[in-house]
Design a protein around this motif. Sequence first.
Motif, mmCIF file in Angstrom:
data_model
loop_
_atom_site.group_PDB
_atom_site.id
_atom_site.type_symbol
_atom_site.label_atom_id
_atom_site.label_comp_id
_atom_site.label_asym_id
_atom_site.label_seq_id
_atom_site.Cartn_x
_atom_site.Cartn_y
_atom_site.Cartn_z
ATOM 1 N N HIS A 55 17.012 37.319 32.998
ATOM 2 C CA HIS A 55 16.875 36.689 33.319
ATOM 3 C C HIS A 55 15.877 36.602 34.272
ATOM 4 O O HIS A 55 14.445 36.289 34.207
ATOM 5 C CB HIS A 55 17.326 35.317 33.565
ATOM 6 N N PHE A 56 15.888 37.141 35.909
ATOM 7 C CA PHE A 56 15.727 37.288 36.720
ATOM 8 C C PHE A 56 13.814 38.040 36.775
ATOM 9 O O PHE A 56 13.251 37.487 37.058
ATOM 10 C CB PHE A 56 16.037 37.495 38.094
ATOM 11 N N HIS A 57 14.072 38.926 36.335
ATOM 12 C CA HIS A 57 12.752 39.395 35.747
ATOM 13 C C HIS A 57 11.455 39.264 35.323
ATOM 14 O O HIS A 57 10.119 39.726 35.273
ATOM 15 C CB HIS A 57 13.324 41.487 35.359
ATOM 16 N N LEU A 58 12.008 37.877 34.390
ATOM 17 C CA LEU A 58 10.719 37.720 34.207
ATOM 18 C C LEU A 58 10.089 37.324 34.949
ATOM 19 O O LEU A 58 9.021 36.725 35.414
ATOM 20 C CB LEU A 58 11.418 36.524 33.087
ATOM 21 N N TYR A 59 11.037 36.605 36.452
ATOM 22 C CA TYR A 59 10.039 35.249 36.839
ATOM 23 C C TYR A 59 9.564 36.446 38.144
ATOM 24 O O TYR A 59 8.320 36.370 39.136
ATOM 25 C CB TYR A 59 11.122 34.600 38.024
ATOM 26 N N VAL A 60 10.252 37.729 38.194
ATOM 27 C CA VAL A 60 9.224 38.845 39.316
ATOM 28 C C VAL A 60 7.842 39.273 38.404
ATOM 29 O O VAL A 60 7.026 39.590 38.865
ATOM 30 C CB VAL A 60 10.887 39.758 39.067
ATOM 31 N N CYS A 61 8.077 39.376 37.050
ATOM 32 C CA CYS A 61 7.065 39.430 36.414
ATOM 33 C C CYS A 61 6.337 38.806 37.010
ATOM 34 O O CYS A 61 4.653 39.204 36.485
ATOM 35 C CB CYS A 61 7.044 39.763 35.168
ATOM 36 N N GLY A 81 9.970 42.624 49.379
ATOM 37 C CA GLY A 81 10.664 40.891 49.864
ATOM 38 C C GLY A 81 10.241 39.955 49.251
ATOM 39 O O GLY A 81 10.310 38.781 48.311
ATOM 40 N N LEU A 82 8.447 39.933 49.761
ATOM 41 C CA LEU A 82 7.731 38.983 49.112
ATOM 42 C C LEU A 82 7.861 39.058 47.414
ATOM 43 O O LEU A 82 7.744 37.527 47.141
ATOM 44 C CB LEU A 82 5.798 39.233 50.051
ATOM 45 N N LEU A 83 8.038 39.628 47.114
ATOM 46 C CA LEU A 83 7.426 39.254 45.667
ATOM 47 C C LEU A 83 8.822 39.183 45.545
ATOM 48 O O LEU A 83 8.598 37.828 44.371
ATOM 49 C CB LEU A 83 7.439 41.332 45.212
ATOM 50 N N LEU A 84 10.323 39.108 45.771
ATOM 51 C CA LEU A 84 11.157 38.344 45.375
ATOM 52 C C LEU A 84 11.437 36.660 45.919
ATOM 53 O O LEU A 84 11.366 36.586 45.383
ATOM 54 C CB LEU A 84 12.094 39.845 45.643
ATOM 55 N N ALA A 85 10.911 37.134 46.661
ATOM 56 C CA ALA A 85 10.985 35.712 47.508
ATOM 57 C C ALA A 85 9.980 35.057 46.547
ATOM 58 O O ALA A 85 10.135 33.905 46.250
ATOM 59 C CB ALA A 85 10.676 35.728 48.686
ATOM 60 N N GLU A 86 8.695 35.120 46.084
ATOM 61 C CA GLU A 86 7.877 34.242 45.634
ATOM 62 C C GLU A 86 8.509 34.350 43.927
ATOM 63 O O GLU A 86 8.941 33.502 43.288
ATOM 64 C CB GLU A 86 6.857 34.935 45.169
ATOM 65 N N SER A 96 23.326 41.570 49.886
ATOM 66 C CA SER A 96 23.114 42.843 49.071
ATOM 67 C C SER A 96 21.552 42.073 48.107
ATOM 68 O O SER A 96 20.934 42.856 48.031
ATOM 69 C CB SER A 96 23.752 43.104 47.686
ATOM 70 N N TRP A 97 21.213 40.458 48.107
ATOM 71 C CA TRP A 97 20.434 39.870 47.234
ATOM 72 C C TRP A 97 19.210 40.388 48.052
ATOM 73 O O TRP A 97 17.462 40.682 47.584
ATOM 74 C CB TRP A 97 20.234 38.891 47.617
ATOM 75 N N PRO A 98 19.046 40.696 49.790
ATOM 76 C CA PRO A 98 18.439 40.735 50.870
ATOM 77 C C PRO A 98 18.159 42.866 50.961
ATOM 78 O O PRO A 98 17.198 43.483 51.288
ATOM 79 C CB PRO A 98 18.112 40.734 52.243
ATOM 80 N N GLY A 99 18.578 43.726 50.130
ATOM 81 C CA GLY A 99 18.992 44.936 50.222
ATOM 82 C C GLY A 99 19.784 45.336 50.675
ATOM 83 O O GLY A 99 20.341 44.755 51.313
ATOM 84 N N VAL A 100 19.796 46.540 50.235
ATOM 85 C CA VAL A 100 21.275 46.706 50.441
ATOM 86 C C VAL A 100 21.281 48.338 51.282
ATOM 87 O O VAL A 100 20.425 49.461 50.943
ATOM 88 C CB VAL A 100 22.538 47.760 49.441
ATOM 89 N N PRO A 101 21.768 48.642 52.740
ATOM 90 C CA PRO A 101 21.686 49.491 53.177
ATOM 91 C C PRO A 101 21.651 50.669 52.655
ATOM 92 O O PRO A 101 22.657 51.275 51.499
ATOM 93 C CB PRO A 101 22.588 49.412 54.747
ATOM 94 N N ARG A 102 20.770 51.991 52.586
ATOM 95 C CA ARG A 102 21.478 53.151 52.131
ATOM 96 C C ARG A 102 22.772 53.985 52.035
ATOM 97 O O ARG A 102 22.745 54.477 51.183
ATOM 98 C CB ARG A 102 20.257 54.262 53.058
ATOM 99 N N ARG A 118 14.704 49.045 45.371
ATOM 100 C CA ARG A 118 15.167 47.882 46.711
ATOM 101 C C ARG A 118 15.032 46.780 45.368
ATOM 102 O O ARG A 118 15.424 46.183 45.869
ATOM 103 C CB ARG A 118 14.000 47.957 47.584
ATOM 104 N N LEU A 119 14.172 46.916 43.968
ATOM 105 C CA LEU A 119 13.969 46.315 43.439
ATOM 106 C C LEU A 119 15.440 45.804 43.535
ATOM 107 O O LEU A 119 16.394 44.487 42.789
ATOM 108 C CB LEU A 119 12.689 46.048 42.566
ATOM 109 N N TRP A 120 16.103 46.361 42.421
ATOM 110 C CA TRP A 120 17.587 46.526 41.971
ATOM 111 C C TRP A 120 18.666 46.297 42.875
ATOM 112 O O TRP A 120 19.274 45.995 42.126
ATOM 113 C CB TRP A 120 17.512 48.211 41.110
ATOM 114 N N ASP A 121 18.222 47.075 43.912
ATOM 115 C CA ASP A 121 19.375 45.593 44.669
ATOM 116 C C ASP A 121 19.735 44.757 45.054
ATOM 117 O O ASP A 121 20.749 43.820 44.315
ATOM 118 C CB ASP A 121 19.128 46.241 46.110
#
Length: 522
Positions: free
Chosen positions: A456-462, A500-505, A224-230, A442-445
Amino acid sequence: MVGCGSRPGSGAVGPLRGFPQPGGGRSSRIGDSGVGIQPVYGAQHPPLDPRLTKNFIKERSKVSTVPLKNKKASSFHEFARNTSDAWDIGDDEEEDFSSPAFQTLNSKVALATAAQVLENHSKLRVKPERSQSTTSDVPASYKVIKSSSDAQLSRNSSDSCLRNPLHKQQSLPLRPVIPLVARISDQNASGAPPMTVREKTRLEKFRQLLSSHNTDLDELRKCSWPGVPREVRPVTWRLLSGYLPANTERRKLTLQRKREEYFGFIEQYYDSRNEEHHQDTYRQIHIDIPRTNPLIPLFQQPLVQEIFERILFIWAIRHPASGYVQGINDLVTPFFVVFLSEYVEEDVENFDVTNLSQDMLRSIEADSFWCMSKLLDGIQDNYTFAQPGIQKKVKALEELVSRIDEQVHNHFRRYEVEYLQFAFRWMNNLLMRELPLRCTIRLWDTYQSEPEGFSHFHLYVCAAFLIKWRKEILDEEDFQGLLMLLQNLPTIHWGNEEIGLLLAEAYRLKYMFADAPNHYRR
């Protein structure tokens, strides 16, 4: 067989130093300075170009009959006083058009402007290569505008083609206009095919995991980390949030029991909304519900608003430590849309929920309540008195940015921009007002696949989100321009690729800093 990807590990942010004391809510007062966090339109609504806004303000100031002492806001106090509340944008209908500002628009100017627009439009039509490039790359399914929000987006994009290019403004790539919610499956803003061979393989992998006697939740998180199919997102979200058990035989009974329990709360507590000690809570919820995604027709339907009112009121009275705080209303919408998509094949943006049966609506409502409750259990300190969770996260963001991009950090300090003035909303609303709803889903996936994703991870996304705009930030050289940019970031065309690029960074930053507190702090 294509792999599902790897799930990142966890880590803890080091201890945090002192921080000013903000109040609670989206429009709460901050510290002793009396600064208000004012809601403005973010990416869920067509965002304003900050430079166009600045030009508009300057033009209005030229024709104003009242001289101003300072033409440029030098502090957040002046900026807040000179900036209207975005929720009052509809109150301008009764504006006096006889004022001097409007008298300057005489008939000659209007005719000259109209002639210029027609001339520019005719020039655009003369260029066949330009018109072919804008239409041939767009699939036929995207050429039909299906909602008022689509029409607004298309008007904005066509108007921008006719304007003269502004300084420091980058033109957006030619892309199909996509709805604010879309069909949830059409989330790639690049217009890529909705289902590739790899995506079909991933979908089959999900179905195998979900249909096994005991679903392997660790493997489900990795996939699920790279995204969940609809097609499998509703049941996957129920499992990842802890609402459903991993054992398939227990799921049906669990759903039935939890849904009955929720409507038991409705029968027991909902009538108390008219009692004196609950009136303030219910009144605030009732005010905030129409403000939730105001440009998406789905959320303006009375039946949907009644569902949201029940969900938020029951949650508030069952969590007296925090109660209802402005911003929590936004957190219902991704769950509602995902669970609605289980019953709807068409665009959910304009779907009339009265076409669903009562049992379907009850299931969507109860599941949205329980999953939102699970989310808030992990970030409730964001909404308790003085909102200490948000204080700590904003301070952590400031320290993190000072380490990863000192130039941006010093730029803020030079123009006296406080992180709390823009990042409060990022933490309070989990970036929901900065991103289109399709991107939030998609982000919440990933958030639900990541240990402590929302807290916690939301901090690094911001942090990654802020640095994404470093060029635009460094180009702004005054306080007002920086605040207007940060509160109206142009993400309306974002899709899966950008997220996807945002999450990778964000994962890269977490890997570097989360488990290295000495490196994290100065």
